[in-house]
Design a protein around this motif. Structure first.
Motif, PDB file in Angstrom:
ATOM      1  N   ILE A  67       0.848  -1.189   0.000  1.00 51.75           N
ATOM      2  CA  ILE A  67       0.000   0.000   0.000  1.00 51.75           C
ATOM      3  C   ILE A  67       0.884   1.240   0.000  1.00 51.75           C
ATOM      4  O   ILE A  67       1.648   1.468   0.935  1.00 51.75           O
ATOM      5  CB  ILE A  67      -0.921   0.031   1.240  1.00 51.75           C
ATOM      6  CG1 ILE A  67      -1.638  -1.315   1.427  1.00 51.75           C
ATOM      7  CG2 ILE A  67      -1.909   1.185   1.123  1.00 51.75           C
ATOM      8  CD1 ILE A  67      -2.526  -1.726   0.295  1.00 51.75           C
ATOM      9  N   ASP A  68       0.782   2.034  -1.059  1.00 49.48           N
ATOM     10  CA  ASP A  68       1.487   3.316  -1.109  1.00 49.48           C
ATOM     11  C   ASP A  68       0.528   4.376  -0.568  1.00 49.48           C
ATOM     12  O   ASP A  68      -0.341   4.871  -1.277  1.00 49.48           O
ATOM     13  CB  ASP A  68       1.905   3.649  -2.537  1.00 49.48           C
ATOM     14  CG  ASP A  68       2.783   4.890  -2.609  1.00 49.48           C
ATOM     15  OD1 ASP A  68       2.864   5.619  -1.591  1.00 49.48           O
ATOM     16  OD2 ASP A  68       3.369   5.140  -3.669  1.00 49.48           O
ATOM     17  N   THR A  69       0.703   4.721   0.684  1.00 45.90           N
ATOM     18  CA  THR A  69      -0.231   5.604   1.383  1.00 45.90           C
ATOM     19  C   THR A  69      -0.199   7.044   0.907  1.00 45.90           C
ATOM     20  O   THR A  69      -1.066   7.838   1.229  1.00 45.90           O
ATOM     21  CB  THR A  69       0.070   5.593   2.884  1.00 45.90           C
ATOM     22  OG1 THR A  69       1.391   6.136   3.091  1.00 45.90           O
ATOM     23  CG2 THR A  69      -0.005   4.183   3.449  1.00 45.90           C
ATOM     24  N   GLY A  70       0.853   7.406   0.177  1.00 44.08           N
ATOM     25  CA  GLY A  70       1.061   8.794  -0.204  1.00 44.08           C
ATOM     26  C   GLY A  70       1.922   9.554   0.778  1.00 44.08           C
ATOM     27  O   GLY A  70       2.272  10.711   0.536  1.00 44.08           O
ATOM     28  N   LEU A 122      -6.379   6.860  13.467  1.00 42.51           N
ATOM     29  CA  LEU A 122      -7.064   5.670  12.972  1.00 42.51           C
ATOM     30  C   LEU A 122      -7.845   5.970  11.694  1.00 42.51           C
ATOM     31  O   LEU A 122      -7.896   5.139  10.773  1.00 42.51           O
ATOM     32  CB  LEU A 122      -7.992   5.110  14.047  1.00 42.51           C
ATOM     33  CG  LEU A 122      -7.302   4.530  15.285  1.00 42.51           C
ATOM     34  CD1 LEU A 122      -8.332   4.167  16.344  1.00 42.51           C
ATOM     35  CD2 LEU A 122      -6.463   3.309  14.918  1.00 42.51           C
ATOM     36  N   LEU A 123      -8.443   7.142  11.624  1.00 38.81           N
ATOM     37  CA  LEU A 123      -9.171   7.529  10.417  1.00 38.81           C
ATOM     38  C   LEU A 123      -8.219   7.664   9.236  1.00 38.81           C
ATOM     39  O   LEU A 123      -8.509   7.202   8.128  1.00 38.81           O
ATOM     40  CB  LEU A 123      -9.908   8.849  10.656  1.00 38.81           C
ATOM     41  CG  LEU A 123     -10.676   9.426   9.457  1.00 38.81           C
ATOM     42  CD1 LEU A 123     -11.726   8.445   8.973  1.00 38.81           C
ATOM     43  CD2 LEU A 123     -11.305  10.764   9.839  1.00 38.81           C
ATOM     44  N   CYS A 124      -7.067   8.288   9.474  1.00 35.27           N
ATOM     45  CA  CYS A 124      -6.066   8.443   8.418  1.00 35.27           C
ATOM     46  C   CYS A 124      -5.598   7.079   7.920  1.00 35.27           C
ATOM     47  O   CYS A 124      -5.540   6.827   6.715  1.00 35.27           O
ATOM     48  CB  CYS A 124      -4.890   9.262   8.949  1.00 35.27           C
ATOM     49  SG  CYS A 124      -3.674   9.728   7.694  1.00 35.27           S
ATOM     50  N   CYS A 125      -5.280   6.189   8.854  1.00 34.41           N
ATOM     51  CA  CYS A 125      -4.843   4.834   8.482  1.00 34.41           C
ATOM     52  C   CYS A 125      -5.938   4.092   7.728  1.00 34.41           C
ATOM     53  O   CYS A 125      -5.667   3.335   6.792  1.00 34.41           O
ATOM     54  CB  CYS A 125      -4.451   4.048   9.726  1.00 34.41           C
ATOM     55  SG  CYS A 125      -2.877   4.527  10.468  1.00 34.41           S
ATOM     56  N   ARG A 128      -6.015   5.588   4.130  1.00 35.57           N
ATOM     57  CA  ARG A 128      -4.768   5.421   3.374  1.00 35.57           C
ATOM     58  C   ARG A 128      -4.299   3.977   3.273  1.00 35.57           C
ATOM     59  O   ARG A 128      -3.638   3.602   2.293  1.00 35.57           O
ATOM     60  CB  ARG A 128      -3.658   6.270   4.017  1.00 35.57           C
ATOM     61  CG  ARG A 128      -3.864   7.768   3.874  1.00 35.57           C
ATOM     62  CD  ARG A 128      -2.705   8.549   4.466  1.00 35.57           C
ATOM     63  NE  ARG A 128      -2.901   9.991   4.400  1.00 35.57           N
ATOM     64  CZ  ARG A 128      -2.565  10.742   3.354  1.00 35.57           C
ATOM     65  NH1 ARG A 128      -2.015  10.189   2.296  1.00 35.57           N
ATOM     66  NH2 ARG A 128      -2.768  12.047   3.380  1.00 35.57           N
ATOM     67  N   LYS A 129      -4.627   3.131   4.276  1.00 35.81           N
ATOM     68  CA  LYS A 129      -4.098   1.765   4.301  1.00 35.81           C
ATOM     69  C   LYS A 129      -5.175   0.688   4.314  1.00 35.81           C
ATOM     70  O   LYS A 129      -5.136  -0.250   3.507  1.00 35.81           O
ATOM     71  CB  LYS A 129      -3.189   1.568   5.520  1.00 35.81           C
ATOM     72  CG  LYS A 129      -1.929   2.386   5.514  1.00 35.81           C
ATOM     73  CD  LYS A 129      -0.943   1.901   6.571  1.00 35.81           C
ATOM     74  CE  LYS A 129      -1.495   1.958   7.967  1.00 35.81           C
ATOM     75  NZ  LYS A 129      -0.478   1.605   8.986  1.00 35.81           N
ATOM     76  N   VAL A 130      -6.111   0.808   5.253  1.00 39.19           N
ATOM     77  CA  VAL A 130      -7.056  -0.290   5.467  1.00 39.19           C
ATOM     78  C   VAL A 130      -7.971  -0.504   4.271  1.00 39.19           C
ATOM     79  O   VAL A 130      -8.170  -1.640   3.822  1.00 39.19           O
ATOM     80  CB  VAL A 130      -7.885  -0.044   6.747  1.00 39.19           C
ATOM     81  CG1 VAL A 130      -8.934  -1.135   6.921  1.00 39.19           C
ATOM     82  CG2 VAL A 130      -6.966   0.015   7.964  1.00 39.19           C
ATOM     83  N   ARG A 131      -8.529   0.552   3.736  1.00 41.52           N
ATOM     84  CA  ARG A 131      -9.456   0.396   2.614  1.00 41.52           C
ATOM     85  C   ARG A 131      -8.782  -0.146   1.359  1.00 41.52           C
ATOM     86  O   ARG A 131      -9.327  -1.043   0.710  1.00 41.52           O
ATOM     87  CB  ARG A 131     -10.183   1.716   2.339  1.00 41.52           C
ATOM     88  CG  ARG A 131     -11.097   2.133   3.484  1.00 41.52           C
ATOM     89  CD  ARG A 131     -11.861   3.408   3.181  1.00 41.52           C
ATOM     90  NE  ARG A 131     -12.524   3.920   4.374  1.00 41.52           N
ATOM     91  CZ  ARG A 131     -13.280   5.017   4.399  1.00 41.52           C
ATOM     92  NH1 ARG A 131     -13.476   5.710   3.285  1.00 41.52           N
ATOM     93  NH2 ARG A 131     -13.835   5.415   5.536  1.00 41.52           N
ATOM     94  N   SER A 205      10.866  -0.185  12.892  1.00 43.95           N
ATOM     95  CA  SER A 205       9.525  -0.430  12.363  1.00 43.95           C
ATOM     96  C   SER A 205       9.184   0.760  11.488  1.00 43.95           C
ATOM     97  O   SER A 205       9.095   1.891  11.974  1.00 43.95           O
ATOM     98  CB  SER A 205       8.512  -0.583  13.501  1.00 43.95           C
ATOM     99  OG  SER A 205       7.221  -0.851  12.999  1.00 43.95           O
ATOM    100  N   ILE A 206       9.017   0.522  10.186  1.00 45.37           N
ATOM    101  CA  ILE A 206       8.982   1.622   9.227  1.00 45.37           C
ATOM    102  C   ILE A 206       7.615   1.695   8.560  1.00 45.37           C
ATOM    103  O   ILE A 206       7.145   0.725   7.967  1.00 45.37           O
ATOM    104  CB  ILE A 206      10.084   1.449   8.158  1.00 45.37           C
ATOM    105  CG1 ILE A 206      11.455   1.347   8.841  1.00 45.37           C
ATOM    106  CG2 ILE A 206      10.054   2.610   7.171  1.00 45.37           C
ATOM    107  CD1 ILE A 206      12.544   0.796   7.945  1.00 45.37           C
ATOM    108  N   GLY A 207       6.980   2.853   8.666  1.00 49.20           N
ATOM    109  CA  GLY A 207       5.695   3.073   8.019  1.00 49.20           C
ATOM    110  C   GLY A 207       5.710   4.392   7.277  1.00 49.20           C
ATOM    111  O   GLY A 207       6.659   4.704   6.560  1.00 49.20           O
TER     112      GLY A 207
END
Length: 229
Positions: A67-70, A122-125, A128-131, A205-207
């Motif tokens: 996932i490329d979150t931007g 959590l909304l941002c994640c 950007r990631k979960v959906r 731990s890299i995000g």
């Protein structure tokens, strides 16, 4: 979903069968059983790139996605290029958030909502990631993760083969479940696998770039994620 399915009982039996065996044994079985309806998930952590190397050696056409979150650091994109160079023809899909959803999120909350509250983070994640993750998992019968039991307490009981009831009961495979961090790094060195440049700067731990920092000596591995909370 295809007609290839497992239930919890069969998954449990398979997990017992593969306990004590090497990660590539499970990968070989999974690639044979699920074929193109299986994909390997990567966030380009140490275990993830080890699994890419293992899977590519078995089947160079293995599907890999991230996932490329931007908001990823440039070093992550540099590693993507290194992996593409090393594993010629690697089927690496970089998935992006839905552009309309992301625009709405930023318009309503600003670009750095994650700093203001846990709910904002959590909304941002989620956007950007979960959906994006949910979208690709909806098209698969099985997925592979780099989860290990030694990472932290919540993962101490993970099995090598599980049914992912959070994602329409597809099969979730954790080939590295038994391995330690030391075993992963031994594999990376022995096979000269490209690794994330930020490890050399104290990251463990890299995000996303704004949500990740190096850790100090003695801090837990995940201390560099969302540290302001």
């Amino acid at each position: 979903m295809s007609i290839i399915e497992l239930d919890d009982l069969e998954a449990g039996e398979l997990s017992v069968e593969f306990e004590g065996r090497e990660p590539w044994d499970l990968l070989e079985w999974a690639l044979d059983r699920f074929g193109d309806s299986l994909a390997l998930s990567t966030a380009f952590q140490d275990g993830d790139v080890a699994l890419i190397d293992m899977a590519y050696r078995i089947d160079p056409s293995v599907r890999v996605f991230s996932i490329d979150t931007g908001r990823l650091p440039q070093e992550t994109h540099d590693l993507v290029e290194d992996l593409r160079e090393r594993y010629q023809g690697l089927r690496l899909e970089l998935l992006s958030p839905d552009a309309v959803q992301l625009q709405r999120l930023v318009d309503r909350n600003g670009p750095n909502l994650f700093r203001r509250s846990v709910e904002g983070r959590l909304l941002c994640c989620n956007v950007r990631k979960v959906r994006p993750l949910n979208r690709i998992l909806a098209s698969l019968d099985a997925w592979v993760t780099g989860l290990r039991r030694d990472q932290w307490a919540s993962r101490a009981e993970i099995r090598k083969v599980e049914i992912d009831h959070d994602h329409d009961a597809i099969v979730k495979l954790n080939p590295l479940a038994e391995w330690t961090e030391e075993e992963v790094w031994d594999y990376l060195r022995d096979h000269e696998v490209p690794i994330h440049p930020l490890y050399a700067q104290g990251y463990t731990s890299i995000g996303c770039a704004p949500c990740t920092r190096p850790i100090a000596k003695g801090e837990p591995t995940r201390a560099g994620r969302w540290w302001w909370e």
